[in-house]
Design a protein around this motif. Structure first.
Motif, PDB file in Angstrom:
ATOM      1  N   GLY A 192      59.987 -23.028   6.528  1.00 52.69           N
ATOM      2  CA  GLY A 192      60.885 -23.093   5.380  1.00 52.69           C
ATOM      3  C   GLY A 192      60.581 -24.282   4.496  1.00 52.69           C
ATOM      4  O   GLY A 192      59.716 -25.112   4.802  1.00 52.69           O
ATOM      5  N   GLY A 193      61.321 -24.362   3.376  1.00 46.20           N
ATOM      6  CA  GLY A 193      61.084 -25.436   2.406  1.00 46.20           C
ATOM      7  C   GLY A 193      61.049 -24.846   1.004  1.00 46.20           C
ATOM      8  O   GLY A 193      61.146 -23.630   0.830  1.00 46.20           O
ATOM      9  N   ILE A 194      60.946 -25.726   0.024  1.00 39.72           N
ATOM     10  CA  ILE A 194      60.755 -25.270  -1.350  1.00 39.72           C
ATOM     11  C   ILE A 194      59.572 -26.018  -1.940  1.00 39.72           C
ATOM     12  O   ILE A 194      59.473 -27.241  -1.829  1.00 39.72           O
ATOM     13  CB  ILE A 194      62.031 -25.449  -2.219  1.00 39.72           C
ATOM     14  N   PHE A 195      58.661 -25.249  -2.540  1.00 39.43           N
ATOM     15  CA  PHE A 195      57.476 -25.766  -3.232  1.00 39.43           C
ATOM     16  C   PHE A 195      57.729 -25.656  -4.720  1.00 39.43           C
ATOM     17  O   PHE A 195      58.119 -24.584  -5.211  1.00 39.43           O
ATOM     18  CB  PHE A 195      56.253 -24.932  -2.841  1.00 39.43           C
ATOM     19  N   ILE A 196      57.527 -26.756  -5.439  1.00 37.95           N
ATOM     20  CA  ILE A 196      57.769 -26.721  -6.882  1.00 37.95           C
ATOM     21  C   ILE A 196      56.615 -27.373  -7.631  1.00 37.95           C
ATOM     22  O   ILE A 196      56.221 -28.505  -7.320  1.00 37.95           O
ATOM     23  CB  ILE A 196      59.071 -27.463  -7.257  1.00 37.95           C
ATOM     24  N   TYR A 197      56.034 -26.651  -8.596  1.00 42.98           N
ATOM     25  CA  TYR A 197      55.165 -27.257  -9.596  1.00 42.98           C
ATOM     26  C   TYR A 197      55.750 -26.884 -10.956  1.00 42.98           C
ATOM     27  O   TYR A 197      55.450 -25.807 -11.477  1.00 42.98           O
ATOM     28  CB  TYR A 197      53.700 -26.853  -9.485  1.00 42.98           C
ATOM     29  N   PRO A 198      56.629 -27.730 -11.509  1.00 42.23           N
ATOM     30  CA  PRO A 198      57.381 -27.345 -12.713  1.00 42.23           C
ATOM     31  C   PRO A 198      56.594 -27.579 -13.993  1.00 42.23           C
ATOM     32  O   PRO A 198      55.510 -28.204 -13.979  1.00 42.23           O
ATOM     33  CB  PRO A 198      58.585 -28.292 -12.658  1.00 42.23           C
ATOM     34  N   TRP A 199      57.143 -27.113 -15.089  1.00 42.26           N
ATOM     35  CA  TRP A 199      56.592 -27.462 -16.391  1.00 42.26           C
ATOM     36  C   TRP A 199      56.718 -28.965 -16.566  1.00 42.26           C
ATOM     37  O   TRP A 199      57.669 -29.574 -16.054  1.00 42.26           O
ATOM     38  CB  TRP A 199      57.402 -26.756 -17.494  1.00 42.26           C
ATOM     39  N   ASP A 200      55.748 -29.610 -17.206  1.00 47.25           N
ATOM     40  CA  ASP A 200      55.932 -31.023 -17.552  1.00 47.25           C
ATOM     41  C   ASP A 200      55.300 -31.277 -18.913  1.00 47.25           C
ATOM     42  O   ASP A 200      54.454 -30.506 -19.374  1.00 47.25           O
ATOM     43  CB  ASP A 200      55.369 -31.949 -16.468  1.00 47.25           C
ATOM     44  N   ARG A 201      55.720 -32.333 -19.546  1.00 39.82           N
ATOM     45  CA  ARG A 201      55.284 -32.594 -20.928  1.00 39.82           C
ATOM     46  C   ARG A 201      53.953 -33.344 -20.989  1.00 39.82           C
ATOM     47  O   ARG A 201      53.538 -33.759 -22.066  1.00 39.82           O
ATOM     48  CB  ARG A 201      56.387 -33.316 -21.694  1.00 39.82           C
ATOM     49  N   LYS A 202      53.271 -33.471 -19.819  1.00 42.30           N
ATOM     50  CA  LYS A 202      51.929 -34.087 -19.881  1.00 42.30           C
ATOM     51  C   LYS A 202      51.040 -33.268 -20.808  1.00 42.30           C
ATOM     52  O   LYS A 202      50.270 -33.796 -21.586  1.00 42.30           O
ATOM     53  CB  LYS A 202      51.311 -34.146 -18.482  1.00 42.30           C
ATOM     54  N   LEU A 240      44.729 -13.693 -18.622  1.00 41.10           N
ATOM     55  CA  LEU A 240      44.193 -13.671 -17.267  1.00 41.10           C
ATOM     56  C   LEU A 240      44.384 -15.007 -16.563  1.00 41.10           C
ATOM     57  O   LEU A 240      44.709 -15.063 -15.384  1.00 41.10           O
ATOM     58  CB  LEU A 240      42.706 -13.298 -17.293  1.00 41.10           C
ATOM     59  N   HIS A 241      44.197 -16.102 -17.285  1.00 39.56           N
ATOM     60  CA  HIS A 241      44.296 -17.440 -16.675  1.00 39.56           C
ATOM     61  C   HIS A 241      45.587 -18.160 -17.055  1.00 39.56           C
ATOM     62  O   HIS A 241      45.660 -19.386 -17.012  1.00 39.56           O
ATOM     63  CB  HIS A 241      43.064 -18.268 -17.051  1.00 39.56           C
ATOM     64  N   GLN A 242      46.592 -17.365 -17.352  1.00 43.80           N
ATOM     65  CA  GLN A 242      47.898 -17.908 -17.755  1.00 43.80           C
ATOM     66  C   GLN A 242      48.490 -18.805 -16.680  1.00 43.80           C
ATOM     67  O   GLN A 242      48.375 -18.497 -15.486  1.00 43.80           O
ATOM     68  CB  GLN A 242      48.824 -16.708 -17.998  1.00 43.80           C
ATOM     69  N   ARG A 243      49.057 -19.923 -17.092  1.00 45.28           N
ATOM     70  CA  ARG A 243      49.714 -20.821 -16.143  1.00 45.28           C
ATOM     71  C   ARG A 243      51.226 -20.555 -16.138  1.00 45.28           C
ATOM     72  O   ARG A 243      51.769 -19.991 -17.078  1.00 45.28           O
ATOM     73  CB  ARG A 243      49.442 -22.283 -16.511  1.00 45.28           C
ATOM     74  N   ILE A 244      51.883 -20.986 -15.069  1.00 46.56           N
ATOM     75  CA  ILE A 244      53.308 -20.695 -14.913  1.00 46.56           C
ATOM     76  C   ILE A 244      53.955 -21.775 -14.037  1.00 46.56           C
ATOM     77  O   ILE A 244      53.317 -22.254 -13.095  1.00 46.56           O
ATOM     78  CB  ILE A 244      53.463 -19.304 -14.250  1.00 46.56           C
ATOM     79  N   PRO A 245      55.186 -22.190 -14.349  1.00 51.01           N
ATOM     80  CA  PRO A 245      55.873 -23.059 -13.391  1.00 51.01           C
ATOM     81  C   PRO A 245      56.172 -22.265 -12.111  1.00 51.01           C
ATOM     82  O   PRO A 245      56.379 -21.051 -12.180  1.00 51.01           O
ATOM     83  CB  PRO A 245      57.177 -23.434 -14.108  1.00 51.01           C
ATOM     84  N   VAL A 246      56.189 -22.930 -10.973  1.00 52.04           N
ATOM     85  CA  VAL A 246      56.390 -22.229  -9.694  1.00 52.04           C
ATOM     86  C   VAL A 246      57.459 -22.920  -8.871  1.00 52.04           C
ATOM     87  O   VAL A 246      57.404 -24.145  -8.659  1.00 52.04           O
ATOM     88  CB  VAL A 246      55.075 -22.187  -8.875  1.00 52.04           C
TER      89      VAL A 246
END
Ligand code: P6P
Length: 338
Positions: A257-267, A310-316
């Motif tokens: 279990g757990g939560i993995f997050i790679y959010p949007w960021d303004r970098k 095809l190479h679209q990025r997304i927050p996860v």
């Protein structure tokens, strides 16, 4: 252990039960064999003369490791002649590669990140291969990006191999998520975890905290409240892990279990996040959902998102269902108030 079920037997039983076709069984076996070859190449480390940069870059603008290129080639070559595929798409290639005309074409499209987390290779940290399988639309070659732009809910199979202390293949064909461990003596994968169930609640989160100042407000608030621990609004203490290898972080979550997050960021506001939808987020989302977990982009179910590139990025945001729901609510609430 009583006589463990091999991957081959598992897939034949899935085929006999009507869950997969013979061609999809063949495709998954070819991918599994490719992962065994990648595991051997990765396992050689410095002795294999394959560490370090390849001196080339990929469509993401990232420096390619020698093993990125080798792993990509292994997957392409293995899938050329079997007649089960129409085309392949990869993180390492600008556009899809159709099966050469010299060979018969099949009705599936294969997408992969051949060696995810490869920046960890040189420091001997677990890395992996992620793959996704779609049906090839009728009457098309699969050679165009557009042929791959199908939402994640249409995947017919997804999986990853993790090259760690042991090599494991975690696979779904839409009938649960299951883990197979590579037996190095016989060179095959044996079923070691059937019908994985991700715990619905968790006290462990995975995120790269060094990006905190670049997150949007709802994201900052969610993490602040996790860090506040039992005296804060969440009422419990949380632990943190970040391996910076998605396959390794997700595998931990598949196990405890757990939560993995790679959010949007303004970098880089032009990017919707760092991770790619088609061959990272979608396959991991299918695996997690098949194991009772959840996966969103902070607002929407990932598997419902209609791809635009095809190479679209997304927050996860993915993992334990209850925690993903809590984390997603922060953005949804902010949107309602906006
Ligand atoms: P950061 C590896 O490069 C990767 O694509 C994923 O495997 C991993 O979760 C993420 O990037 C790590 O990103 O910014 O922490 O290095």
């Amino acid at each position: 252990m009583s006589n463990p079920v091999s991957l081959t037997r598992f897939l034949i039983e899935q085929q006999h039960a009507g869950h997969i076709s013979a061609d999809l069984r063949l495709l998954i076996e070819v991918v599994a064999r490719s992962c065994k070859r990648i595991s051997i190449a990765v396992g050689k480390g410095a002795l294999g003369g394959v560490l370090g940069d390849a001196g080339t870059g990929n469509v993401q603008g990232e420096a390619q490791k020698k093993l990125d290129v080798i792993s990509n080639e292994i997957l392409l070559e293995a899938n050329e002649w079997g007649g089960h595929l129409a085309a392949c798409a990869s993180e390492e290639m600008d556009h899809p590669v159709p099966v050469p005309n010299a060979y018969p074409k099949g009705n599936y499209l294969l997408l992969f990140d051949p060696l995810d987390g490869s920046s960890n290779i040189d420091v001997n940290v677990s890395v992996g291969t992620i793959f996704s399988v779609l049906r090839c639309p009728d009457g098309v070659s699969g050679a165009d990006d557009a042929h791959f732009l199908q939402c994640g809910a249409t995947q017919v199979a997804a999986g990853y191999a993790i090259y760690g202390p042991s090599t494991e293949l975690v696979l779904t064909v839409g009938n649960g998520s299951h883990a197979f461990t590579m037996d190095r003596e016989i060179g095959g994968f044996l079923l070691t975890r059937k019908d994985i169930q991700v715990p619905r609640a968790t006290a462990e989160f995975a995120i790269n905290m060094s990006n905190q100042r670049h997150w949007d407000t709802p994201m900052q608030r969610y993490i602040d409240e996790l860090l506040a621990g039992k005296d804060g609004p969440r009422g419990k203490n949380f632990n943190m892990r970040w391996i910076a290898s998605m396959v390794a972080d997700v595998h931990r979550i598949m196990n405890r279990g757990g939560i993995f997050i790679y959010p949007w960021d303004r970098k880089d506001p032009s990017k919707a996040g760092k991770l790619r939808l088609m061959y990272e987020a979608n396959p991991m989302a299918m695996l997690i959902e098949q194991a009772g977990g959840a996966a969103t982009d902070g607002r929407r179910r990932i598997l419902d998102i209609q791809p635009e590139a095809l190479h679209q990025r997304i927050p996860v945001f993915l993992g334990s269902a209850e925690e993903v729901e809590v984390a997603t609510a922060y953005h949804l609430e902010a949107d309602r108030k906006a």
